[in-house]
Design a protein around this motif. Structure first.
Motif, PDB file in Angstrom:
ATOM      1  N   ALA A 119       0.886  -0.999  -0.214  1.00 57.27           N
ATOM      2  CA  ALA A 119      -0.101  -0.001   0.053  1.00 57.27           C
ATOM      3  C   ALA A 119       0.982   1.077   0.001  1.00 57.27           C
ATOM      4  N   LEU A 120       0.328   2.296  -0.684  1.00 55.23           N
ATOM      5  CA  LEU A 120       1.094   3.604  -0.494  1.00 55.23           C
ATOM      6  C   LEU A 120      -0.145   4.452   0.097  1.00 55.23           C
ATOM      7  N   VAL A 121       0.527   5.582   1.000  1.00 56.83           N
ATOM      8  CA  VAL A 121      -0.011   6.392   1.781  1.00 56.83           C
ATOM      9  C   VAL A 121       0.475   7.674   1.620  1.00 56.83           C
ATOM     10  N   TYR A 122      -0.213   8.723   0.876  1.00 57.26           N
ATOM     11  CA  TYR A 122       0.195  10.045   0.517  1.00 57.26           C
ATOM     12  C   TYR A 122      -0.206  11.179   1.580  1.00 57.26           C
ATOM     13  N   VAL A 123       0.625  11.739   2.192  1.00 53.41           N
ATOM     14  CA  VAL A 123       0.334  12.779   3.212  1.00 53.41           C
ATOM     15  C   VAL A 123       0.529  13.902   2.679  1.00 53.41           C
ATOM     16  N   ALA A 124      -0.519  14.825   2.082  1.00 51.00           N
ATOM     17  CA  ALA A 124      -0.128  16.139   1.629  1.00 51.00           C
ATOM     18  C   ALA A 124       1.022  15.994   0.520  1.00 51.00           C
ATOM     19  N   ALA A 125       0.987  14.981  -0.429  1.00 53.82           N
ATOM     20  CA  ALA A 125       2.174  14.712  -0.915  1.00 53.82           C
ATOM     21  C   ALA A 125       2.010  14.726  -2.554  1.00 53.82           C
ATOM     22  N   PHE A 126       3.196  14.693  -3.206  1.00 56.50           N
ATOM     23  CA  PHE A 126       3.074  14.611  -4.772  1.00 56.50           C
ATOM     24  C   PHE A 126       2.835  13.119  -5.134  1.00 56.50           C
ATOM     25  N   LYS A 221      -6.525  20.541   3.978  1.00 60.33           N
ATOM     26  CA  LYS A 221      -7.293  21.868   3.460  1.00 60.33           C
ATOM     27  C   LYS A 221      -6.727  23.131   3.402  1.00 60.33           C
ATOM     28  N   GLN A 222      -5.711  23.320   4.488  1.00 62.81           N
ATOM     29  CA  GLN A 222      -5.214  24.596   4.492  1.00 62.81           C
ATOM     30  C   GLN A 222      -3.759  24.797   4.164  1.00 62.81           C
ATOM     31  N   ASP A 223      -3.390  23.776   3.227  1.00 69.22           N
ATOM     32  CA  ASP A 223      -2.065  23.829   2.970  1.00 69.22           C
ATOM     33  C   ASP A 223      -1.676  24.857   1.883  1.00 69.22           C
ATOM     34  N   LYS A 224      -0.433  25.459   2.061  1.00 70.98           N
ATOM     35  CA  LYS A 224       0.013  26.696   1.405  1.00 70.98           C
ATOM     36  C   LYS A 224       1.178  26.375   0.920  1.00 70.98           C
ATOM     37  N   THR A 225       1.783  25.016   0.871  1.00 67.79           N
ATOM     38  CA  THR A 225       3.093  24.483   0.263  1.00 67.79           C
ATOM     39  C   THR A 225       2.575  23.802  -0.923  1.00 67.79           C
ATOM     40  N   ILE A 226       1.642  22.711  -0.989  1.00 69.28           N
ATOM     41  CA  ILE A 226       1.113  22.180  -2.004  1.00 69.28           C
ATOM     42  C   ILE A 226      -0.163  22.648  -1.916  1.00 69.28           C
ATOM     43  N   PRO A 227      -0.906  23.535  -3.162  1.00 67.51           N
ATOM     44  CA  PRO A 227      -2.192  23.850  -3.096  1.00 67.51           C
ATOM     45  C   PRO A 227      -3.313  22.829  -3.061  1.00 67.51           C
ATOM     46  N   THR A 242      -9.493   8.748  -0.100  1.00 63.65           N
ATOM     47  CA  THR A 242      -9.193   9.998   0.310  1.00 63.65           C
ATOM     48  C   THR A 242      -9.685  10.650   1.542  1.00 63.65           C
ATOM     49  N   VAL A 243      -8.921  10.988   2.512  1.00 65.61           N
ATOM     50  CA  VAL A 243      -9.486  11.832   3.542  1.00 65.61           C
ATOM     51  C   VAL A 243      -9.042  13.283   3.659  1.00 65.61           C
ATOM     52  N   GLU A 244      -9.889  14.139   3.929  1.00 66.72           N
ATOM     53  CA  GLU A 244      -9.574  15.376   4.066  1.00 66.72           C
ATOM     54  C   GLU A 244      -9.430  15.966   5.490  1.00 66.72           C
ATOM     55  N   VAL A 245      -8.354  16.660   5.568  1.00 66.16           N
ATOM     56  CA  VAL A 245      -8.252  16.928   7.094  1.00 66.16           C
ATOM     57  C   VAL A 245      -8.023  18.463   7.116  1.00 66.16           C
ATOM     58  N   ASN A 246      -8.370  19.170   8.071  1.00 62.52           N
ATOM     59  CA  ASN A 246      -8.470  20.703   8.330  1.00 62.52           C
ATOM     60  C   ASN A 246      -6.952  21.118   8.699  1.00 62.52           C
ATOM     61  N   SER A 247      -6.063  21.141   7.947  1.00 63.81           N
ATOM     62  CA  SER A 247      -4.721  21.279   8.748  1.00 63.81           C
ATOM     63  C   SER A 247      -3.736  22.115   7.699  1.00 63.81           C
ATOM     64  N   SER A 254       0.187  18.411  13.133  1.00 58.98           N
ATOM     65  CA  SER A 254      -0.979  19.047  13.818  1.00 58.98           C
ATOM     66  C   SER A 254      -1.999  18.171  13.896  1.00 58.98           C
ATOM     67  N   LYS A 255      -2.410  17.233  13.212  1.00 51.97           N
ATOM     68  CA  LYS A 255      -3.741  16.189  13.353  1.00 51.97           C
ATOM     69  C   LYS A 255      -3.059  14.648  13.350  1.00 51.97           C
ATOM     70  N   PRO A 256      -2.158  14.336  14.217  1.00 56.58           N
ATOM     71  CA  PRO A 256      -1.656  12.939  13.931  1.00 56.58           C
ATOM     72  C   PRO A 256      -2.367  11.815  14.056  1.00 56.58           C
ATOM     73  N   GLY A 257      -3.836  12.133  14.974  1.00 52.91           N
ATOM     74  CA  GLY A 257      -4.714  11.015  14.984  1.00 52.91           C
ATOM     75  C   GLY A 257      -5.246  10.786  13.743  1.00 52.91           C
TER      76      GLY A 257
END
Length: 268
Positions: A119-126, A221-227, A242-247, A254-257
């Motif tokens: 499995a692959l997990v992308y965390v605010a990633a390319f 959802k509040q990313d300023k590094t990758i839109p 996909t899961v969207e996180v307000n971070s 900031s939202k490790p859980g």
């Protein structure tokens, strides 16, 4: 009296002979070998290091997963992916790859053709497509990245023409990278950031592993590094759960859980 004792003795002998055999047979049938838990390999991105997983790795270990926080060289997509691929070859058994930010580009390439990566997990990633660069992916969905306006460029030996190390200007680091972290924590991340070579942003990606390996994606959802718009496009085309996180750009801090739940789902 003697006959009753003799009969009881015979019954006891028969029982003693039968019980071990039954116990042995039932043990052999009822206790199947369990599948090993996958090793979770955490891959950091640009302007960061493995300490970015400090709130994730201990929790995963407590859940019984072998965990490795991989040190990403941050030299180019091809070099870093080859480095990770050779590292994965030393790990026995199944693997779950987790990439943050530019680390997503690295796992996308390193896992291609590796049967051990489950499995692959992308965390605010390319999650790059073939032939695509980090710069290309940053504007997907009409995104307008501003990080390029806030880089500090420094030379490094052997960089080659047109290449150098890039850092985020510490004055802009918190607002761009970690706006939802306490100022003190963000200031330390700014001071300890590892630079990424300019080549990491401009090197085309090869065949993506997400075409054949199940993927998960945490959209910040509040990313300023990758839109955020670009993250949503990459998650959708990869067919990722996909899961969207307000971070900000660092949901694993900031939202490790929430990030842990996604990794655990991928690992199952």
């Amino acid at each position: 009296m003697f006959n009753r004792l003799k009969s009881a003795g015979v019954a006891a002998a028969l029982l003693a002979a039968t019980v071990p055999a039954l116990t042995s047979a039932s043990t052999a049938v009822a206790v199947p070998a369990s599948d090993p838990k996958p090793t979770i390999v955490l891959v950091h991105g640009a302007f960061a290091d493995s300490s970015g997983w400090s709130k994730i790795a201990p929790e995963l270990r407590d859940q019984g997963y072998p965990v490795v926080a991989f040190s990403n060289p941050l030299r180019s997509v091809q070099y870093d992916s080859a480095y990770l691929r050779s590292f994965l070859d030393t790990i026995p058994g199944p693997i779950v790859l987790v990439g943050h930010s530019y680390g997503g580009a690295v796992i996308t390439n390193a896992a291609t053709g590796d049967p051990d990566v489950r499995a692959l997990v992308y965390v605010a990633a390319f999650a790059l497509d073939e032939g695509e660069t980090v710069q290309d992916a940053s504007v997907l969905g009409g995104g307008h990245p501003t990080i390029g306006d806030h880089l500090v460029i420094r030379p490094f030996p052997g960089a080659g023409e047109g290449n150098a190390d890039a850092y985020i200007d510490p004055a802009a680091f918190r607002s761009l990278f970690a706006a939802d972290l306490p100022r003190r924590e963000a200031a330390f991340l700014a001071a300890s950031q590892r630079p990424a070579a300019l080549a990491t942003f401009a090197t085309p990606s090869d065949e993506p592993a997400w075409k054949t390996i199940p993927s998960w994606y945490v959209v910040a959802k509040q990313d300023k590094t990758i839109p955020t718009a670009a993250e949503r496009v990459m998650a959708e085309r990869a067919g990722a759960t996909t899961v969207e996180v307000n971070s900000s750009h660092v949901p694993m801090l900031s939202k490790p859980g929430k990030v842990l739940k996604v990794i655990a789902a991928a690992a199952r």
